[in-house]
Each structure stands twice: as structure tokens, then as C-alpha cells.
Scaffold this motif. Structure first.
Motif, PDB file in Angstrom:
ATOM      1  N   SER A 138      11.050  17.287 -41.828  1.00 32.89           N
ATOM      2  CA  SER A 138       9.987  18.289 -41.884  1.00 32.89           C
ATOM      3  C   SER A 138       8.626  17.654 -42.150  1.00 32.89           C
ATOM      4  O   SER A 138       7.597  18.299 -41.958  1.00 32.89           O
ATOM      5  CB  SER A 138      10.294  19.334 -42.955  1.00 32.89           C
ATOM      6  OG  SER A 138      10.248  18.754 -44.240  1.00 32.89           O
ATOM      7  N   ARG A 139       8.618  16.387 -42.584  1.00 34.51           N
ATOM      8  CA  ARG A 139       7.352  15.696 -42.865  1.00 34.51           C
ATOM      9  C   ARG A 139       7.033  14.636 -41.819  1.00 34.51           C
ATOM     10  O   ARG A 139       6.057  13.901 -41.941  1.00 34.51           O
ATOM     11  CB  ARG A 139       7.416  15.055 -44.256  1.00 34.51           C
ATOM     12  CG  ARG A 139       7.548  16.099 -45.360  1.00 34.51           C
ATOM     13  CD  ARG A 139       7.705  15.470 -46.722  1.00 34.51           C
ATOM     14  NE  ARG A 139       9.042  14.885 -46.818  1.00 34.51           N
ATOM     15  CZ  ARG A 139       9.320  13.705 -47.335  1.00 34.51           C
ATOM     16  NH1 ARG A 139       8.382  12.961 -47.840  1.00 34.51           N
ATOM     17  NH2 ARG A 139      10.559  13.262 -47.376  1.00 34.51           N
ATOM     18  N   ALA A 140       7.847  14.541 -40.777  1.00 34.80           N
ATOM     19  CA  ALA A 140       7.679  13.498 -39.763  1.00 34.80           C
ATOM     20  C   ALA A 140       6.454  13.750 -38.895  1.00 34.80           C
ATOM     21  O   ALA A 140       6.092  14.894 -38.610  1.00 34.80           O
ATOM     22  CB  ALA A 140       8.923  13.426 -38.884  1.00 34.80           C
ATOM     23  N   ALA A 141       5.824  12.671 -38.466  1.00 38.58           N
ATOM     24  CA  ALA A 141       4.638  12.763 -37.614  1.00 38.58           C
ATOM     25  C   ALA A 141       4.976  13.367 -36.250  1.00 38.58           C
ATOM     26  O   ALA A 141       4.124  13.955 -35.593  1.00 38.58           O
ATOM     27  CB  ALA A 141       4.016  11.377 -37.432  1.00 38.58           C
ATOM     28  N   CYS A 142       6.226  13.278 -35.832  1.00 32.25           N
ATOM     29  CA  CYS A 142       6.633  13.743 -34.507  1.00 32.25           C
ATOM     30  C   CYS A 142       7.091  15.201 -34.482  1.00 32.25           C
ATOM     31  O   CYS A 142       7.439  15.715 -33.425  1.00 32.25           O
ATOM     32  CB  CYS A 142       7.753  12.859 -33.971  1.00 32.25           C
ATOM     33  SG  CYS A 142       9.237  12.900 -35.000  1.00 32.25           S
ATOM     34  N   ARG A 143       7.076  15.877 -35.599  1.00 29.59           N
ATOM     35  CA  ARG A 143       7.660  17.225 -35.660  1.00 29.59           C
ATOM     36  C   ARG A 143       7.004  18.218 -34.707  1.00 29.59           C
ATOM     37  O   ARG A 143       7.644  19.164 -34.279  1.00 29.59           O
ATOM     38  CB  ARG A 143       7.645  17.746 -37.089  1.00 29.59           C
ATOM     39  CG  ARG A 143       6.286  18.116 -37.605  1.00 29.59           C
ATOM     40  CD  ARG A 143       6.319  18.542 -39.066  1.00 29.59           C
ATOM     41  NE  ARG A 143       4.985  18.698 -39.582  1.00 29.59           N
ATOM     42  CZ  ARG A 143       4.237  17.723 -40.051  1.00 29.59           C
ATOM     43  NH1 ARG A 143       4.715  16.504 -40.099  1.00 29.59           N
ATOM     44  NH2 ARG A 143       3.023  17.945 -40.491  1.00 29.59           N
ATOM     45  N   ASP A 144       5.744  18.025 -34.352  1.00 32.22           N
ATOM     46  CA  ASP A 144       5.047  18.947 -33.449  1.00 32.22           C
ATOM     47  C   ASP A 144       4.756  18.327 -32.084  1.00 32.22           C
ATOM     48  O   ASP A 144       3.915  18.821 -31.345  1.00 32.22           O
ATOM     49  CB  ASP A 144       3.730  19.409 -34.095  1.00 32.22           C
ATOM     50  CG  ASP A 144       3.968  20.207 -35.364  1.00 32.22           C
ATOM     51  OD1 ASP A 144       4.954  20.972 -35.405  1.00 32.22           O
ATOM     52  OD2 ASP A 144       3.177  20.054 -36.310  1.00 32.22           O
ATOM     53  N   VAL A 145       5.478  17.248 -31.755  1.00 31.85           N
ATOM     54  CA  VAL A 145       5.263  16.541 -30.491  1.00 31.85           C
ATOM     55  C   VAL A 145       6.412  16.882 -29.547  1.00 31.85           C
ATOM     56  O   VAL A 145       7.555  17.063 -29.984  1.00 31.85           O
ATOM     57  CB  VAL A 145       5.209  15.011 -30.750  1.00 31.85           C
ATOM     58  CG1 VAL A 145       5.085  14.240 -29.456  1.00 31.85           C
ATOM     59  CG2 VAL A 145       4.063  14.670 -31.681  1.00 31.85           C
ATOM     60  N   ASP A 146       6.120  16.963 -28.270  1.00 28.96           N
ATOM     61  CA  ASP A 146       7.157  17.239 -27.266  1.00 28.96           C
ATOM     62  C   ASP A 146       8.240  16.156 -27.354  1.00 28.96           C
ATOM     63  O   ASP A 146       7.954  14.971 -27.198  1.00 28.96           O
ATOM     64  CB  ASP A 146       6.526  17.239 -25.873  1.00 28.96           C
ATOM     65  CG  ASP A 146       7.525  17.530 -24.764  1.00 28.96           C
ATOM     66  OD1 ASP A 146       8.705  17.807 -25.057  1.00 28.96           O
ATOM     67  OD2 ASP A 146       7.110  17.474 -23.589  1.00 28.96           O
ATOM     68  N   PRO A 147       9.496  16.525 -27.600  1.00 29.59           N
ATOM     69  CA  PRO A 147      10.571  15.545 -27.738  1.00 29.59           C
ATOM     70  C   PRO A 147      10.766  14.671 -26.503  1.00 29.59           C
ATOM     71  O   PRO A 147      11.245  13.537 -26.602  1.00 29.59           O
ATOM     72  CB  PRO A 147      11.824  16.396 -27.986  1.00 29.59           C
ATOM     73  CG  PRO A 147      11.335  17.731 -28.379  1.00 29.59           C
ATOM     74  CD  PRO A 147       9.958  17.886 -27.822  1.00 29.59           C
ATOM     75  N   GLU A 148      10.381  15.171 -25.333  1.00 29.97           N
ATOM     76  CA  GLU A 148      10.538  14.388 -24.107  1.00 29.97           C
ATOM     77  C   GLU A 148       9.754  13.076 -24.162  1.00 29.97           C
ATOM     78  O   GLU A 148      10.115  12.117 -23.489  1.00 29.97           O
ATOM     79  CB  GLU A 148      10.092  15.217 -22.893  1.00 29.97           C
ATOM     80  CG  GLU A 148      11.001  16.403 -22.607  1.00 29.97           C
ATOM     81  CD  GLU A 148      12.433  15.985 -22.271  1.00 29.97           C
ATOM     82  OE1 GLU A 148      12.619  15.025 -21.497  1.00 29.97           O
ATOM     83  OE2 GLU A 148      13.355  16.624 -22.795  1.00 29.97           O
ATOM     84  N   LEU A 149       8.697  13.034 -24.962  1.00 26.48           N
ATOM     85  CA  LEU A 149       7.902  11.818 -25.108  1.00 26.48           C
ATOM     86  C   LEU A 149       8.773  10.657 -25.590  1.00 26.48           C
ATOM     87  O   LEU A 149       8.533   9.508 -25.223  1.00 26.48           O
ATOM     88  CB  LEU A 149       6.751  12.049 -26.093  1.00 26.48           C
ATOM     89  CG  LEU A 149       5.880  10.839 -26.428  1.00 26.48           C
ATOM     90  CD1 LEU A 149       5.072  10.408 -25.198  1.00 26.48           C
ATOM     91  CD2 LEU A 149       4.943  11.170 -27.574  1.00 26.48           C
ATOM     92  N   PHE A 150       9.790  10.944 -26.386  1.00 29.66           N
ATOM     93  CA  PHE A 150      10.622   9.910 -26.998  1.00 29.66           C
ATOM     94  C   PHE A 150      11.817   9.499 -26.141  1.00 29.66           C
ATOM     95  O   PHE A 150      12.632   8.687 -26.567  1.00 29.66           O
ATOM     96  CB  PHE A 150      11.079  10.371 -28.386  1.00 29.66           C
ATOM     97  CG  PHE A 150       9.901  10.612 -29.288  1.00 29.66           C
ATOM     98  CD1 PHE A 150       9.280   9.556 -29.929  1.00 29.66           C
ATOM     99  CD2 PHE A 150       9.377  11.883 -29.439  1.00 29.66           C
ATOM    100  CE1 PHE A 150       8.170   9.767 -30.721  1.00 29.66           C
ATOM    101  CE2 PHE A 150       8.266  12.104 -30.241  1.00 29.66           C
ATOM    102  CZ  PHE A 150       7.662  11.039 -30.879  1.00 29.66           C
TER     103      PHE A 150
END
Length: 160
Positions: free
Chosen positions: A18-30
Motif C-alpha cells: 500500500s506504500r509502494a511507488a508503483c501502486r498507482d502505475v499501470d501494471p503493464e509497465l512492469f
């Protein structure tokens, strides 16, 4: 009607995700679709840029090495995580093929490594994260154990 309270119980720590920098990023990026070359390198750089400075990178990296076989996770590529799981040792004891950017240098990286070890991180992973040999991370862990024994001994001795 049954509802679930999404807030954590009093005193319960929120999950690190819940505190990760990626939480609001499109998962497809990864999960880059390119398989090799400059396109793959560029896609990996974009995903890894999200991980830079993430407040929970150490927890994510520990999880990623243990659990995530695909994509970019924990600030590491698939190849880097595979190398950590199955290291071929170089002459200097570092896993071959693993190049993790070191965010800090000097006393700060030692302190960051010791802090990670104090939370239970594995010395091999701390070594990679801090850009030191596994032996150095194991030495830091031994120093922490010694300091803990001294602190416990002082408390026990002071109670007499």
C-alpha cells in the motif's frame, strides 16, 4: 448486507504494497512485451525508474526474489532475480550478471545494509542491494548479533 472495513485494525501495520511507488502505475509497465535489444532495455529502464526511491524497495525486492518469476519487480529484472536465486559465483563472491544500482555510498550504505539486516533481510540480498560482497554483509550481520548480545547482557546485568 455484509461489509468489510478496508482500514487496518488499530495498531496493525499496513501491507508494504500500500506504500509502494508503483501502486498507482499501470501494471503493464512492469511486463515489457519486447524480448530483446534496445526496445527491451528502454522498457526495463521505464519500469525501473518507478522503483527508484520507492519507500518499500527492500521489502518488495525480498518478495520479488522469492515469489515473482516474471517482469520487473523489486527494482530488478527477471534476469537479475534469476541470478540471485541461482548465483554463479565470480572470483570476488558476487553473483555474475547482477548489476543493481546502489542508491547510497559510504557510511549511509553501511547503515542502510545494517537496517535491512536488522529487519531480517538475507545477507546475500543485502549485499546486492548495497553493492558490497556477501562477506561484508555477513560481517555486518555478525556485528549486529554481537551488539544485540552486549545489549541483552547489559540489561540482564543491570537487573541484579
Amino acid at each position: 448486507m455484509f461489509t468489510v472495513d478496508p482500514s487496518p485494525a488499530r495498531g496493525e501495520e499496513l501491507d508494504w504494497r500500500s506504500r509502494a511507488a508503483c501502486r498507482d502505475v499501470d501494471p503493464e509497465l512492469f511486463f515489457p512485451t519486447a524480448t530483446a535489444g534496445a526496445a527491451l532495455a528502454a522498457a526495463e529502464r521505464r519500469a525501473l525508474a518507478v522503483c527508484t526511491g520507492c519507500p518499500v524497495l527492500a521489502a518488495c525486492r525480498t518478495w520479488a526474489v522469492a515469489e515473482q518469476p516474471h517482469g520487473i519487480a523489486g527494482g530488478l529484472t527477471e534476469a537479475q532475480r534469476t541470478a540471485l536465486r541461482h548465483p554463479r559465483r565470480a572470483r570476488h563472491g558476487r553473483p555474475v550478471g547482477v548489476r543493481v544500482p546502489v542508491p547510497v555510498r559510504g557510511a549511509r550504505h553501511r547503515d542502510a545494509g545494517r537496517a535491512a539486516l536488522a529487519t531480517g533481510a538475507e545477507p546475500g540480498l543485502v549485499a546486492v542491494q548495497c553493492g558490497v560482497t556477501r562477506r561484508t554483509a555477513e560481517r555486518w550481520a555478525a556485528e549486529l548479533r554481537r551488539a544485540h548480545r552486549v545489549a541483552v547482557g547489559a540489561r540482564v546485568g543491570g537487573e541484579r
